[in-house]
Design an enzyme around this catalytic site. Structure first.
Site, PDB file in Angstrom:
ATOM      1  N   GLU A  97      -4.207 -50.616 -24.275  1.00 45.24           N
ATOM      2  CA  GLU A  97      -5.339 -50.823 -23.358  1.00 45.24           C
ATOM      3  C   GLU A  97      -6.590 -50.638 -24.199  1.00 45.24           C
ATOM      4  O   GLU A  97      -6.992 -49.506 -24.484  1.00 45.24           O
ATOM      5  CB  GLU A  97      -5.311 -49.799 -22.215  1.00 45.24           C
ATOM      6  CG  GLU A  97      -4.001 -49.715 -21.426  1.00 45.24           C
ATOM      7  CD  GLU A  97      -3.678 -50.982 -20.661  1.00 45.24           C
ATOM      8  OE1 GLU A  97      -4.580 -51.806 -20.445  1.00 45.24           O
ATOM      9  OE2 GLU A  97      -2.498 -51.158 -20.298  1.00 45.24           O
ATOM     10  N   LYS A 130      -1.711 -36.892 -26.339  1.00 51.80           N
ATOM     11  CA  LYS A 130      -2.771 -36.514 -27.271  1.00 51.80           C
ATOM     12  C   LYS A 130      -4.122 -36.944 -26.709  1.00 51.80           C
ATOM     13  O   LYS A 130      -4.433 -38.119 -26.650  1.00 51.80           O
ATOM     14  CB  LYS A 130      -2.564 -37.185 -28.645  1.00 51.80           C
ATOM     15  CG  LYS A 130      -3.427 -36.502 -29.711  1.00 51.80           C
ATOM     16  CD  LYS A 130      -3.724 -37.359 -30.905  1.00 51.80           C
ATOM     17  CE  LYS A 130      -4.935 -38.214 -30.762  1.00 51.80           C
ATOM     18  NZ  LYS A 130      -6.197 -37.539 -30.432  1.00 51.80           N
ATOM     19  N   CYS A 140     -14.627 -49.128 -20.421  1.00 48.22           N
ATOM     20  CA  CYS A 140     -14.025 -50.284 -21.092  1.00 48.22           C
ATOM     21  C   CYS A 140     -14.348 -51.558 -20.330  1.00 48.22           C
ATOM     22  O   CYS A 140     -14.503 -52.620 -20.922  1.00 48.22           O
ATOM     23  CB  CYS A 140     -12.524 -50.094 -21.215  1.00 48.22           C
ATOM     24  SG  CYS A 140     -11.766 -49.679 -19.650  1.00 48.22           S
ATOM     25  N   GLU A 152     -18.222 -54.742 -28.752  1.00 50.90           N
ATOM     26  CA  GLU A 152     -18.380 -53.700 -27.737  1.00 50.90           C
ATOM     27  C   GLU A 152     -19.341 -52.612 -28.230  1.00 50.90           C
ATOM     28  O   GLU A 152     -19.144 -52.046 -29.297  1.00 50.90           O
ATOM     29  CB  GLU A 152     -17.008 -53.066 -27.471  1.00 50.90           C
ATOM     30  CG  GLU A 152     -17.021 -52.050 -26.355  1.00 50.90           C
ATOM     31  CD  GLU A 152     -15.645 -51.403 -26.148  1.00 50.90           C
ATOM     32  OE1 GLU A 152     -14.997 -51.029 -27.134  1.00 50.90           O
ATOM     33  OE2 GLU A 152     -15.242 -51.277 -24.978  1.00 50.90           O
TER      34      GLU A 152
HETATM   35  P1  NAD Z   1     -10.689 -44.424 -30.162  1.00 53.09           P
HETATM   36  O1  NAD Z   1      -9.862 -45.635 -30.400  1.00 53.09           O
HETATM   37  O2  NAD Z   1     -11.618 -43.990 -31.203  1.00 53.09           O
HETATM   38  O3  NAD Z   1      -9.746 -43.167 -29.841  1.00 53.09           O
HETATM   39  C1  NAD Z   1      -8.776 -43.228 -28.822  1.00 53.09           C
HETATM   40  C2  NAD Z   1      -7.703 -42.178 -29.097  1.00 53.09           C
HETATM   41  O4  NAD Z   1      -7.029 -42.532 -30.301  1.00 53.09           O
HETATM   42  C3  NAD Z   1      -8.248 -40.772 -29.300  1.00 53.09           C
HETATM   43  O5  NAD Z   1      -7.345 -39.836 -28.726  1.00 53.09           O
HETATM   44  C4  NAD Z   1      -8.238 -40.633 -30.810  1.00 53.09           C
HETATM   45  O6  NAD Z   1      -8.135 -39.290 -31.249  1.00 53.09           O
HETATM   46  C5  NAD Z   1      -6.975 -41.396 -31.149  1.00 53.09           C
HETATM   47  N1  NAD Z   1      -6.885 -41.836 -32.540  1.00 53.09           N
HETATM   48  C6  NAD Z   1      -7.882 -42.049 -33.418  1.00 53.09           C
HETATM   49  N2  NAD Z   1      -7.371 -42.424 -34.609  1.00 53.09           N
HETATM   50  C7  NAD Z   1      -6.027 -42.457 -34.466  1.00 53.09           C
HETATM   51  C8  NAD Z   1      -4.948 -42.772 -35.326  1.00 53.09           C
HETATM   52  N3  NAD Z   1      -5.147 -43.160 -36.586  1.00 53.09           N
HETATM   53  N4  NAD Z   1      -3.681 -42.674 -34.843  1.00 53.09           N
HETATM   54  C9  NAD Z   1      -3.458 -42.298 -33.554  1.00 53.09           C
HETATM   55  N5  NAD Z   1      -4.448 -41.982 -32.694  1.00 53.09           N
HETATM   56  C10 NAD Z   1      -5.721 -42.068 -33.144  1.00 53.09           C
HETATM   57  O7  NAD Z   1     -11.436 -44.689 -28.773  1.00 53.09           O
HETATM   58  P2  NAD Z   1     -12.492 -43.737 -28.067  1.00 53.09           P
HETATM   59  O8  NAD Z   1     -13.746 -43.801 -28.863  1.00 53.09           O
HETATM   60  O9  NAD Z   1     -11.880 -42.432 -27.744  1.00 53.09           O
HETATM   61  O10 NAD Z   1     -12.681 -44.503 -26.679  1.00 53.09           O
HETATM   62  C11 NAD Z   1     -13.467 -45.619 -26.524  1.00 53.09           C
HETATM   63  C12 NAD Z   1     -12.657 -46.885 -26.597  1.00 53.09           C
HETATM   64  O11 NAD Z   1     -11.604 -46.852 -25.638  1.00 53.09           O
HETATM   65  C13 NAD Z   1     -13.492 -48.108 -26.232  1.00 53.09           C
HETATM   66  O12 NAD Z   1     -13.179 -49.156 -27.116  1.00 53.09           O
HETATM   67  C14 NAD Z   1     -13.038 -48.439 -24.826  1.00 53.09           C
HETATM   68  O13 NAD Z   1     -13.240 -49.778 -24.450  1.00 53.09           O
HETATM   69  C15 NAD Z   1     -11.593 -48.074 -24.900  1.00 53.09           C
HETATM   70  N6  NAD Z   1     -11.043 -47.863 -23.557  1.00 53.09           N
HETATM   71  C16 NAD Z   1     -10.189 -48.792 -23.064  1.00 53.09           C
HETATM   72  C17 NAD Z   1      -9.698 -48.650 -21.777  1.00 53.09           C
HETATM   73  C18 NAD Z   1      -8.759 -49.655 -21.188  1.00 53.09           C
HETATM   74  O14 NAD Z   1      -8.092 -49.311 -20.227  1.00 53.09           O
HETATM   75  N7  NAD Z   1      -8.673 -50.859 -21.709  1.00 53.09           N
HETATM   76  C19 NAD Z   1     -10.063 -47.540 -21.006  1.00 53.09           C
HETATM   77  C20 NAD Z   1     -10.935 -46.604 -21.558  1.00 53.09           C
HETATM   78  C21 NAD Z   1     -11.423 -46.774 -22.844  1.00 53.09           C
END
Ligand code: NAD
Length: 495
Positions: A250, A175, A284, A385
């Site tokens: 992650e 997804k 991240c 963050e």
């Molecule tokens: P997000 O948590 O808002 O969304 C991530 C994913 O989760 C998306 O596909 C979203 O549609 C999905 N999602 C949202 N609500 C959900 C639910 N209730 N159930 C299941 N899936 C759901 O994050 P974002 O805004 O897309 O990305 C930014 C974040 O990702 C930042 O916090 C960043 O630090 C983190 N990130 C971490 C890493 C790592 O490797 N540690 C790498 C890249 C990004």
């Protein structure tokens, strides 16, 4: 004309009634119309993945057979590299130079190096338990794995997860973020053309809040591999706890860079600029807190600000652009909100802090590289963050204080140390609560090194032998080969 992006389930491209426009963050223009999955398509994807895992050939294929398919996917990405780079540039607003030289080649490389090197980690082991008994440890695929991807590296993170899960013999439901599904749905075509058996890869674009629970709580799913925010990670853990399934998380970070006074100033400044402003700070591992030893603090700050002001903001399709737009207007508002709150808590903005006024950028979600000082260690922006081009620069006197400041928050994803004293730097790396520590460099991910955070930055690893083995379950088989087939436990009751 905008691109049409159907879902990919059970080897079929599927149209849904519910659709969503995908916006190029650089221009504000619609670039694609992506189908959105509902619970109905989530159910179809789960059923098709379960059947492919239980009855399909993929988990039974030899390592060599799986490797051949995965290498075909790598080649498919390389064959389409130029168009994928264009698409990712529009999908996520990343500068074309980044998508061309980083996102797309690294995506192909992930499939290639995992197929060539990681599959060999799947070795069953055999132990002699006694003269008459032996034990085996078998490496098996987890089964059905749900992969959930954020928007900041839409194709690359998807490829890391897909390559590892597939190489280990799993079937997947992927997804993407509903903000950036275009390149991953394009990858579906490459996967389809590789001849992978139907149902092994299912890709469904959807809002997480609509189908997240249906995907992550379902008994037919064996594992969740999630990359995203801490907040959503916690929600997913709640869903997955309903039927107790393995998860890797992650999550976000607020990483610290420690700059010691023996560094070459230009090297440390240039590296530090990249460590926060690459991908518009939407990384991240962004080094959003920079701690500089007091003797060089003023010189470092002056040079950093002077160079930050020279970073060329521009449209994502321009090869000269060094910094593109943020992903959305909502993200930009979030960044502005953090800066306002920081100012109210006493911070000073020394550079940036606003939307650029260039006419050509007015339709995108651009924001200037921003430097804050005088940020208290208890203020929100010190601990939370932002996920944008905003850095806090601080002073420290000795290494103990620097480590204490770096470790003082709830996240533990990454850190940087800049010093010529490699003995000190390595000693400090051992004391930092961070899953990745870069010394005199920043940002490269190596497929052979595991990557993942500590504390609120999550658990489980991605990449490296350790990350790959997250997608494997281990089974012990004990075999009694004594004469007459007496089992080991036969003597206990004396029958
Ligand atoms: P997000 O948590 O808002 O969304 C991530 C994913 O989760 C998306 O596909 C979203 O549609 C999905 N999602 C949202 N609500 C959900 C639910 N209730 N159930 C299941 N899936 C759901 O994050 P974002 O805004 O897309 O990305 C930014 C974040 O990702 C930042 O916090 C960043 O630090 C983190 N990130 C971490 C890493 C790592 O490797 N540690 C790498 C890249 C990004």
């Amino acid at each position: 004309m905008s691109i049409k992006c159907p879902l990919y389930i059970n080897g079929q491209f599927i149209e849904t009634a519910d659709k969503q426009n995908i916006i190029n963050p650089s221009t504000g223009k619609v670039i694609a119309e992506a189908c959105l999955a509902s619970e109905k398509e989530a159910e179809l994807a789960i059923a098709s993945a379960r059947a492919a895992s239980d009855q399909g050939p993929w988990p039974q294929f030899s390592h060599l057979q799986r490797k051949e398919f995965i290498l075909k996917i790598a080649q498919g990405i390389l064959d389409n590299a130029a168009s994928l780079a264009q698409l990712e540039m529009q999908n996520a607003g990343k500068p074309i130079k980044e998508t061309t030289f980083m996102d797309i080649p690294s995506s192909a490389k992930a499939f290639e190096s995992i197929a060539n090197n990681f599959i060999d980690y799947l070795q069953d082991e055999e132990f002699s338990i006694s003269n008459e008994a032996k034990g085996k440890v078998l490496s098996e695929p987890m089964g059905v794995v749900v992969l959930i991807i954020p928007w900041n590296y839409p194709l690359l993170i998807a490829c890391w997860k897909l390559a590892q899960a597939l190489a280990a013999g799993n079937v997947v439901i992927l997804k993407p973020s509903s903000l950036t599904p275009v390149t991953v749905l394009e990858l579906a075509k490459i996967i389809h053309n590789s001849g992978l058996p139907a149902g092994v890869v299912n890709i469904i674009n959807a809002s997480g809040s609509k189908i997240g629970e249906a995907l992550c709580a379902d008994k037919r799913v064996d594992m969740i591999s999630f990359t995203g925010s801490n907040e959503i990670g916690k929600q997913i853990l709640q869903y997955s706890s309903k039927n107790v399934k393995k998860s890797i998380m992650e999550l976000g970070g607020k990483s610290a860079s420690l700059i010691f006074d023996d560094v070459d100033l230009d090297t440390a400044v240039n590296g530090s600029l990249v460590s926060i402003f690459l991908n518009q700070g939407q990384m991240c591992t962004a080094m959003s807190r920079i701690f500089v030893q007091e003797d060089i603090y003023d010189k470092f700050l002056d040079s950093f600000i002077e160079k930050a002001k020279r970073i060329k903001l521009g449209l994502a399709d321009d090869y000269q652009t060094q910094m593109g737009p943020l992903i959305s207007d909502a993200q930009r508002k979030k960044v502005i909100g953090y800066i306002e709150k920081a100012k109210a808590e006493g911070a000073k903005v020394l550079c940036g802090g606003k939307i650029p006024d260039k006419a050509e950028l007015k339709n995108g979600y651009f924001f200037e590289p921003t430097v804050l000082v005088d940020v208290g260690a208890h203020s929100h922006i010190f601990k939370e963050e932002v996920f944008g081009p905003v850095v806090l620069i601080h002073k420290f006197s000795g290494s103990d204080e620097a480590v204490a400041l770096a470790n003082s928050i709830d996240f533990g994803l990454a850190a940087c140390i800049w010093s010529k004293d490699l003995f000190l730097a390595q000693e400090l790396a051992g004391r930092l609560n961070a899953g990745v520590v870069w010394i005199n460099t920043y940002g490269m991910f190596y497929n052979q090194l595991p990557y993942g955070g500590f504390k609120q930055s999550g658990f489980g690893k991605e990449l490296g032998r350790q990350g790959f083995l997250e997608y494997v379950r281990f089974k012990s088989v004990i075999i009694d080969q004594s004469d007459g087939g007496k089992p080991l436990v036969n003597y206990w009751y004396g029958f």
